[in-house]
Enzyme design. Structure first.
Site, PDB file in Angstrom:
ATOM      1  N   LYS A 126     -61.361  42.990  54.462  1.00  0.00           N
ATOM      2  CA  LYS A 126     -62.769  43.193  54.847  1.00  0.00           C
ATOM      3  C   LYS A 126     -62.781  43.643  56.293  1.00  0.00           C
ATOM      4  CE  LYS A 126     -66.914  42.698  53.046  1.00  0.00           C
ATOM      5  NZ  LYS A 126     -67.302  42.744  51.617  1.00  0.00           N
ATOM      6  N   ASP A 166     -70.634  47.692  52.530  1.00  0.00           N
ATOM      7  CA  ASP A 166     -71.164  46.320  52.425  1.00  0.00           C
ATOM      8  C   ASP A 166     -72.500  46.383  53.178  1.00  0.00           C
ATOM      9  OD1 ASP A 166     -70.201  43.428  51.551  1.00  0.00           O
ATOM     10  OD2 ASP A 166     -71.153  43.143  53.497  1.00  0.00           O
TER      11      ASP A 166
HETATM   12  P1  NDP Z   1     -77.560  46.274  52.175  1.00  0.00           P
HETATM   13  O1  NDP Z   1     -77.310  46.502  53.618  1.00  0.00           O
HETATM   14  O2  NDP Z   1     -77.813  47.457  51.295  1.00  0.00           O
HETATM   15  O3  NDP Z   1     -78.791  45.281  51.968  1.00  0.00           O
HETATM   16  C1  NDP Z   1     -78.764  44.020  52.544  1.00  0.00           C
HETATM   17  C2  NDP Z   1     -80.070  43.308  52.225  1.00  0.00           C
HETATM   18  O4  NDP Z   1     -79.959  41.951  52.595  1.00  0.00           O
HETATM   19  C3  NDP Z   1     -81.252  43.866  52.997  1.00  0.00           C
HETATM   20  O5  NDP Z   1     -82.412  43.704  52.254  1.00  0.00           O
HETATM   21  C4  NDP Z   1     -81.256  42.989  54.237  1.00  0.00           C
HETATM   22  O6  NDP Z   1     -82.502  42.909  54.912  1.00  0.00           O
HETATM   23  C5  NDP Z   1     -80.869  41.650  53.665  1.00  0.00           C
HETATM   24  N1  NDP Z   1     -80.192  40.846  54.688  1.00  0.00           N
HETATM   25  C6  NDP Z   1     -79.041  41.148  55.321  1.00  0.00           C
HETATM   26  N2  NDP Z   1     -78.734  40.210  56.233  1.00  0.00           N
HETATM   27  C7  NDP Z   1     -79.738  39.321  56.173  1.00  0.00           C
HETATM   28  C8  NDP Z   1     -79.992  38.116  56.864  1.00  0.00           C
HETATM   29  N3  NDP Z   1     -79.164  37.664  57.811  1.00  0.00           N
HETATM   30  N4  NDP Z   1     -81.121  37.429  56.533  1.00  0.00           N
HETATM   31  C9  NDP Z   1     -81.974  37.898  55.563  1.00  0.00           C
HETATM   32  N5  NDP Z   1     -81.776  39.036  54.890  1.00  0.00           N
HETATM   33  C10 NDP Z   1     -80.674  39.731  55.178  1.00  0.00           C
HETATM   34  O7  NDP Z   1     -76.312  45.437  51.639  1.00  0.00           O
HETATM   35  P2  NDP Z   1     -75.804  45.201  50.136  1.00  0.00           P
HETATM   36  O8  NDP Z   1     -76.946  45.208  49.197  1.00  0.00           O
HETATM   37  O9  NDP Z   1     -74.676  46.110  49.918  1.00  0.00           O
HETATM   38  O10 NDP Z   1     -75.189  43.733  50.253  1.00  0.00           O
HETATM   39  C11 NDP Z   1     -75.941  42.556  49.933  1.00  0.00           C
HETATM   40  C12 NDP Z   1     -74.982  41.422  49.645  1.00  0.00           C
HETATM   41  O11 NDP Z   1     -74.143  41.768  48.522  1.00  0.00           O
HETATM   42  C13 NDP Z   1     -74.016  41.069  50.780  1.00  0.00           C
HETATM   43  O12 NDP Z   1     -73.759  39.686  50.735  1.00  0.00           O
HETATM   44  C14 NDP Z   1     -72.740  41.823  50.386  1.00  0.00           C
HETATM   45  O13 NDP Z   1     -71.588  41.228  50.953  1.00  0.00           O
HETATM   46  C15 NDP Z   1     -72.776  41.623  48.870  1.00  0.00           C
HETATM   47  N6  NDP Z   1     -71.989  42.556  48.073  1.00  0.00           N
HETATM   48  C16 NDP Z   1     -72.163  43.906  48.194  1.00  0.00           C
HETATM   49  C17 NDP Z   1     -71.442  44.764  47.384  1.00  0.00           C
HETATM   50  C18 NDP Z   1     -71.651  46.233  47.413  1.00  0.00           C
HETATM   51  O14 NDP Z   1     -71.030  46.929  46.602  1.00  0.00           O
HETATM   52  N7  NDP Z   1     -72.502  46.776  48.266  1.00  0.00           N
HETATM   53  C19 NDP Z   1     -70.424  44.266  46.455  1.00  0.00           C
HETATM   54  C20 NDP Z   1     -70.373  42.823  46.356  1.00  0.00           C
HETATM   55  C21 NDP Z   1     -71.121  42.023  47.161  1.00  0.00           C
HETATM   56  P3  NDP Z   1     -82.705  43.649  56.326  1.00  0.00           P
HETATM   57  O15 NDP Z   1     -82.752  45.113  55.993  1.00  0.00           O
HETATM   58  O16 NDP Z   1     -83.976  43.127  56.878  1.00  0.00           O
HETATM   59  O17 NDP Z   1     -81.520  43.294  57.185  1.00  0.00           O
HETATM   60  O1  2IT Z   2     -68.049  42.421  48.718  1.00  0.00           O
HETATM   61  C1  2IT Z   2     -67.629  43.380  48.042  1.00  0.00           C
HETATM   62  O2  2IT Z   2     -66.981  43.208  46.996  1.00  0.00           O
HETATM   63  C2  2IT Z   2     -67.951  44.738  48.496  1.00  0.00           C
HETATM   64  N1  2IT Z   2     -68.643  44.890  49.488  1.00  0.00           N
HETATM   65  C3  2IT Z   2     -67.393  45.927  47.756  1.00  0.00           C
HETATM   66  C4  2IT Z   2     -65.987  46.221  48.190  1.00  0.00           C
HETATM   67  C5  2IT Z   2     -65.371  47.475  47.630  1.00  0.00           C
HETATM   68  O3  2IT Z   2     -64.220  47.744  48.044  1.00  0.00           O
HETATM   69  O4  2IT Z   2     -65.985  48.187  46.840  1.00  0.00           O
END
Ligand code: NDP
Ligand code: 2IT
Length: 447
Positions: A126, A166
């Protein structure tokens, strides 16, 4: 907890007391592994717990860049290369002001077991930066990404370490990062996933984490002869994961009643329509606006400033999809009281340990992030395969593979929990199943 696990955990606690998130993720895994460690002395003999909790390598670097007003800005960049026993390091990059080593180590540690569960050959890693993309112009984002990659490029490669997105890192950022990497090494390699379709991305990768979580939750619900039809579903977040979770829930006949961002939550009691989800996608992905604006646009949507969704109303399912520790014990109690029967984690470690415990004690079907949100990285693995074969699969092919992978993660997590007499404790099952493959590979590989 098993004695060996306890000892290694206490040593880590003493050495790294400030790495709270990392310690939290280690505690959960070690606690789950206890029955396996009690049964099998090989892991202690080979000192696997000590070795698996120290990253193989951490790279920390300075990222200077110039903003639109010609001021010099400086951020910290990181890559935690945690474990490469079963494949090249693989895992996302997070750009958020809260990023520090503890958060990236917890995410990298989770990623080891998540990637193992996908059945694909990927190690755990990461990275990211404390850079805040909010309010930055496209050109500022490009300059930052280019300078970040200038430093990172010598440490990654298609067979070494393959980053992805992420929080704060989506298609736009991956494009700028890849563009800089390609210039420096003078090669078009599969060094990042989550690429646009224009230059080697995979269909369904943007959708994969959200869709995958819905597929996982569907499998859990099936074990109790339930499904999403007409059920209320709470989602938190409104980014990549939340958006495609919402889209899939609606297509499965469910009602998405909440979404959120760091400013607060929206509630739509009758369920958000596909048109409203499209509005949210444009708002977030193109205009980079706030979720509160949805309530200004639609009269049947309410906005609750500064509130999370969990205590707003009744629901059958909760899919936390924003960030770590966003659902605590009080939220868990409110959810159970309000009829919630299933929680499946789209985000990484969104539920606090006492909330998880409460769900398990109250027979809530609980899908831990490292199993439930593994569809994103699994589809990244499929993107790497397509790049290596120099072909692109159709959407149906990728989606079918994603669904099969989520089904197999569900089965191995459930079967492993049953093997250890723990019913449908998916936390225990996923942790043991994910760990076993990596730990056995480490033993095979020698020290
Ligand atoms: P994005 O940046 O697209 O979206 C993040 C969302 O979460 C936004 O709505 C944001 O709001 C909110 N958020 C972030 N930090 C905070 C906080 N401290 N308090 C409240 N709201 C918060 O990210 P993703 O959708 O990609 O990721 C969301 C989650 O999923 C994370 O935990 C990530 O690690 C996990 N994840 C992502 C994957 C991927 O493929 N993208 C894969 C597996 C897990 P705001 O805009 O106001 O900050
Ligand atoms: O938390 C996660 O699994 C991710 N943000 C996706 C990682 C990836 O390599 O696609």
């Amino acid at each position: 907890m098993n004695n060996y696990a306890q000892r290694v955990y206490e040593d880590l606690q003493q050495e790294l007391p400030w790495q709270q998130e990392f310690l939290q993720s280690v505690f959960e895994v070690f606690d789950s592994l206890s029955p396996l460690l009690d049964r099998d002395g090989r892991y202690e003999k080979h000192r696997i717990l000590e070795r698996i909790t120290i990253p193989e390598r951490i790279i920390i670097f300075q990222v200077p860049w110039v903003d639109d007003k010609e001021n010099i800005q400086i951020n910290r960049g990181y890559r935690v290369q945690f474990n490469s026993a079963i494949g090249p390091y693989k895992g996302g990059l997070r750009f958020h002001p809260s990023v520090n080593l503890s958060i990236l180590k917890f995410l990298g540690f989770e990623q080891i077991f998540k990637n193992s569960l996908t059945t694909l050959p990927m190690g755990g890693g990461k990275g990211g930066s404390n850079f805040d993309p909010k309010g930055k112009s496209d050109v500022e984002i490009m300059r930052f990404c280019q300078n970040f990659m200038r430093e990172l490029q010598s440490h990654i490669g298609p067979d070494t370490d393959v980053p992805a997105g992420d929080i704060g890192v989506g298609g736009r950022e991956i494009g700028y990062l890849f563009g800089m990497y390609k210039k420096i090494v003078n090669a078009h390699q599969s060094v990042l996933t989550g690429k646009s379709l224009n230059f080697g991305g995979s269909l369904i990768r943007p959708e994969a984490t959200g869709y995958g979580n819905v597929y996982f939750a569907t499998e859990m619900l099936k074990t109790r002869k339930e499904d999403f039809e007409n059920r209320r579903v709470m989602i938190s977040g409104s980014g990549n994961v939340a958006q495609f979770t919402a889209q899939k829930i609606i297509s499965e006949g469910g009602k998405v009643i909440t979404m959120s961002d760091s400013g607060g939550s929206i509630l739509c009691k009758d369920g958000l329509t596909p048109e409203k989800i499209e509005f949210i996608m444009n708002l977030k992905n193109i205009n980079r606006g706030r979720i509160s604006e949805v309530a200004k646009h639609f009269s049947d949507v309410e906005f609750f400033a500064g509130q999370k969704p969990w205590q707003l109303t009744e629901t059958a399912v909760a899919l936390p999809s924003a960030t770590q520790n966003e659902l605590d014990l009080n939220d868990a109690k409110a959810l159970v009281k309000n009829g919630c029967v299933c929680v499946s984690e789209g985000a990484n470690m969104p539920s606090t340990p006492d909330a998880v415990q409460y769900f398990l004690e109250n027979q809530v079907l609980f899908g831990p992030g490292k199993a439930a949100n593994a569809g994103g990285v699994a589809t990244s693995g499929l993107e790497m395969t397509q790049n290596a074969m120099r072909i692109g699969w159709g959407a149906l092919e990728v989606d079918t593979r994603l669904r099969d992978i989520m089904r197999s993660i569900h089965i191995i997590s459930k079967n492993t929990a049953e093997e250890f007499g723990s019913g449908d404790n998916y936390v225990l099952g996923a942790n043991i199943a994910g760990f076993r493959k990596v730990a056995d590979a480490m033993i095979d590989l020698g020290v």
